[in-house]
Motif scaffolding. Sequence first.
Motif, PDB file in Angstrom:
ATOM      1  N   LYS A   1       0.836  -1.204   0.000  1.00  0.00           N
ATOM      2  CA  LYS A   1       0.000   0.000   0.000  1.00  0.00           C
ATOM      3  C   LYS A   1       0.874   1.258   0.000  1.00  0.00           C
ATOM      4  N   GLY A   2       1.936   1.259   0.750  1.00  0.00           N
ATOM      5  CA  GLY A   2       2.845   2.398   0.789  1.00  0.00           C
ATOM      6  C   GLY A   2       3.506   2.668  -0.550  1.00  0.00           C
ATOM      7  N   LYS A   3       3.894   1.607  -1.261  1.00  0.00           N
ATOM      8  CA  LYS A   3       4.496   1.779  -2.586  1.00  0.00           C
ATOM      9  C   LYS A   3       3.484   2.368  -3.568  1.00  0.00           C
ATOM     10  N   ILE A   4       2.235   1.920  -3.466  1.00  0.00           N
ATOM     11  CA  ILE A   4       1.169   2.431  -4.345  1.00  0.00           C
ATOM     12  C   ILE A   4       0.906   3.902  -4.037  1.00  0.00           C
ATOM     13  N   LEU A   5       0.771   4.248  -2.755  1.00  0.00           N
ATOM     14  CA  LEU A   5       0.516   5.644  -2.371  1.00  0.00           C
ATOM     15  C   LEU A   5       1.676   6.548  -2.771  1.00  0.00           C
ATOM     16  N   ASN A   6       2.884   6.051  -2.731  1.00  0.00           N
ATOM     17  CA  ASN A   6       4.045   6.830  -3.151  1.00  0.00           C
ATOM     18  C   ASN A   6       3.931   7.207  -4.628  1.00  0.00           C
ATOM     19  N   ILE A   7       3.525   6.278  -5.459  1.00  0.00           N
ATOM     20  CA  ILE A   7       3.339   6.573  -6.886  1.00  0.00           C
ATOM     21  C   ILE A   7       2.217   7.584  -7.067  1.00  0.00           C
ATOM     22  N   LEU A   8       1.089   7.385  -6.388  1.00  0.00           N
ATOM     23  CA  LEU A   8      -0.039   8.311  -6.515  1.00  0.00           C
ATOM     24  C   LEU A   8       0.338   9.717  -6.069  1.00  0.00           C
ATOM     25  N   GLN A   9       1.179   9.827  -5.059  1.00  0.00           N
ATOM     26  CA  GLN A   9       1.584  11.132  -4.547  1.00  0.00           C
ATOM     27  C   GLN A   9       2.525  11.845  -5.508  1.00  0.00           C
ATOM     28  N   ASN A  10       3.361  11.091  -6.197  1.00  0.00           N
ATOM     29  CA  ASN A  10       4.424  11.693  -7.002  1.00  0.00           C
ATOM     30  C   ASN A  10       4.148  11.760  -8.501  1.00  0.00           C
ATOM     31  N   GLN A  11       3.087  11.140  -8.951  1.00  0.00           N
ATOM     32  CA  GLN A  11       2.802  11.139 -10.390  1.00  0.00           C
ATOM     33  C   GLN A  11       1.312  11.358 -10.596  1.00  0.00           C
ATOM     34  N   GLN A  12       0.912  12.561 -10.960  1.00  0.00           N
ATOM     35  CA  GLN A  12      -0.507  12.869 -11.116  1.00  0.00           C
ATOM     36  C   GLN A  12      -1.050  12.529 -12.505  1.00  0.00           C
ATOM     37  N   THR A  13      -0.205  12.499 -13.501  1.00  0.00           N
ATOM     38  CA  THR A  13      -0.675  12.246 -14.852  1.00  0.00           C
ATOM     39  C   THR A  13      -0.657  10.757 -15.145  1.00  0.00           C
ATOM     40  N   GLY A  14      -1.723  10.301 -15.777  1.00  0.00           N
ATOM     41  CA  GLY A  14      -1.811   8.895 -16.143  1.00  0.00           C
ATOM     42  C   GLY A  14      -2.816   8.710 -17.260  1.00  0.00           C
ATOM     43  N   VAL A  15      -3.151   7.469 -17.503  1.00  0.00           N
ATOM     44  CA  VAL A  15      -4.064   7.109 -18.579  1.00  0.00           C
ATOM     45  C   VAL A  15      -5.320   6.490 -17.970  1.00  0.00           C
ATOM     46  N   LEU A  16      -6.472   6.967 -18.429  1.00  0.00           N
ATOM     47  CA  LEU A  16      -7.763   6.425 -18.029  1.00  0.00           C
ATOM     48  C   LEU A  16      -8.376   5.731 -19.227  1.00  0.00           C
ATOM     49  N   ALA A  17      -8.779   4.489 -19.042  1.00  0.00           N
ATOM     50  CA  ALA A  17      -9.462   3.738 -20.102  1.00  0.00           C
ATOM     51  C   ALA A  17     -10.902   3.494 -19.686  1.00  0.00           C
ATOM     52  N   THR A  18     -11.822   3.874 -20.576  1.00  0.00           N
ATOM     53  CA  THR A  18     -13.243   3.596 -20.395  1.00  0.00           C
ATOM     54  C   THR A  18     -13.674   2.655 -21.515  1.00  0.00           C
ATOM     55  N   VAL A  19     -14.920   2.218 -21.453  1.00  0.00           N
ATOM     56  CA  VAL A  19     -15.465   1.366 -22.504  1.00  0.00           C
ATOM     57  C   VAL A  19     -16.485   2.189 -23.287  1.00  0.00           C
ATOM     58  N   ARG A  20     -16.296   2.232 -24.608  1.00  0.00           N
ATOM     59  CA  ARG A  20     -17.204   2.975 -25.492  1.00  0.00           C
ATOM     60  C   ARG A  20     -17.562   2.067 -26.666  1.00  0.00           C
ATOM     61  N   ASP A  21     -18.841   1.817 -26.837  1.00  0.00           N
ATOM     62  CA  ASP A  21     -19.297   0.941 -27.934  1.00  0.00           C
ATOM     63  C   ASP A  21     -18.581  -0.412 -27.889  1.00  0.00           C
ATOM     64  N   HIS A  22     -18.434  -0.960 -26.683  1.00  0.00           N
ATOM     65  CA  HIS A  22     -17.817  -2.271 -26.442  1.00  0.00           C
ATOM     66  C   HIS A  22     -16.329  -2.313 -26.785  1.00  0.00           C
ATOM     67  N   LYS A  23     -15.694  -1.139 -26.878  1.00  0.00           N
ATOM     68  CA  LYS A  23     -14.266  -1.064 -27.189  1.00  0.00           C
ATOM     69  C   LYS A  23     -13.593  -0.139 -26.187  1.00  0.00           C
ATOM     70  N   PRO A  24     -12.308  -0.384 -25.899  1.00  0.00           N
ATOM     71  CA  PRO A  24     -11.606   0.504 -24.970  1.00  0.00           C
ATOM     72  C   PRO A  24     -11.354   1.871 -25.604  1.00  0.00           C
ATOM     73  N   HIS A  25     -11.439   2.897 -24.769  1.00  0.00           N
ATOM     74  CA  HIS A  25     -11.113   4.259 -25.189  1.00  0.00           C
ATOM     75  C   HIS A  25     -10.228   4.848 -24.100  1.00  0.00           C
ATOM     76  N   ILE A  26      -9.086   5.407 -24.483  1.00  0.00           N
ATOM     77  CA  ILE A  26      -8.153   5.916 -23.480  1.00  0.00           C
ATOM     78  C   ILE A  26      -7.889   7.407 -23.671  1.00  0.00           C
ATOM     79  N   CYS A  27      -7.509   8.050 -22.561  1.00  0.00           N
ATOM     80  CA  CYS A  27      -7.102   9.451 -22.615  1.00  0.00           C
ATOM     81  C   CYS A  27      -6.193   9.750 -21.422  1.00  0.00           C
ATOM     82  N   PHE A  28      -5.293  10.716 -21.636  1.00  0.00           N
ATOM     83  CA  PHE A  28      -4.455  11.178 -20.538  1.00  0.00           C
ATOM     84  C   PHE A  28      -5.296  12.037 -19.617  1.00  0.00           C
ATOM     85  N   MET A  29      -5.105  11.864 -18.322  1.00  0.00           N
ATOM     86  CA  MET A  29      -5.865  12.608 -17.323  1.00  0.00           C
ATOM     87  C   MET A  29      -4.944  12.989 -16.166  1.00  0.00           C
ATOM     88  N   MET A  30      -5.421  13.925 -15.357  1.00  0.00           N
ATOM     89  CA  MET A  30      -4.748  14.287 -14.119  1.00  0.00           C
ATOM     90  C   MET A  30      -5.518  13.626 -12.977  1.00  0.00           C
TER      91      MET A  30
END
Length: 138
Positions: free
Chosen positions: A4-33
């Motif tokens: 848990k500490g290793k995970i929280l360390n990443i979350l604290q130090n890196q705000q930008t990442g990729v979010l994948a949602t499902v659209r029309d039964h296919k993955p859709h990704i975008c960079f998010m904060m």
Amino acid sequence: MELKGKILNILQNQQTGVLATVRDHKPHICFMMFFHQDLTLYVATDHLSRKVDDIKENNNVHVLIGNEGKIWGEEFIEIEADAYLEDSAQLKQEFWNDSLNKWLDGPEDPNYILLRLEPKHIYYIDKAGAAHPEVLTL
């Protein structure tokens, strides 16, 4: 360090990442904060965005955070989560960041909404190509 500490360390130090949602039964990704309270993630978006429609149809999302791309072997996390729409004025104020001004007019913007991501599984990968990630199941 515990998982848990290793995970929280990443979350604290890196705000930008990729979010994948499902659209029309296919993955859709975008960079998010990403913002977080403990292991719950929050993403600011416009309530008219296609991501919001995606989540209303299917709230399963996948997140990738951590590798900044400077060194191939950097640690990162993958998160399987359920996404929910969050319109709390208090949380929107707490997570407002001036870099969001590109898309929204401020914490009181009526189009501003948060996506609340509640993790089911978090995979911690200590380096790219690692055969067996550590898994935190919630």
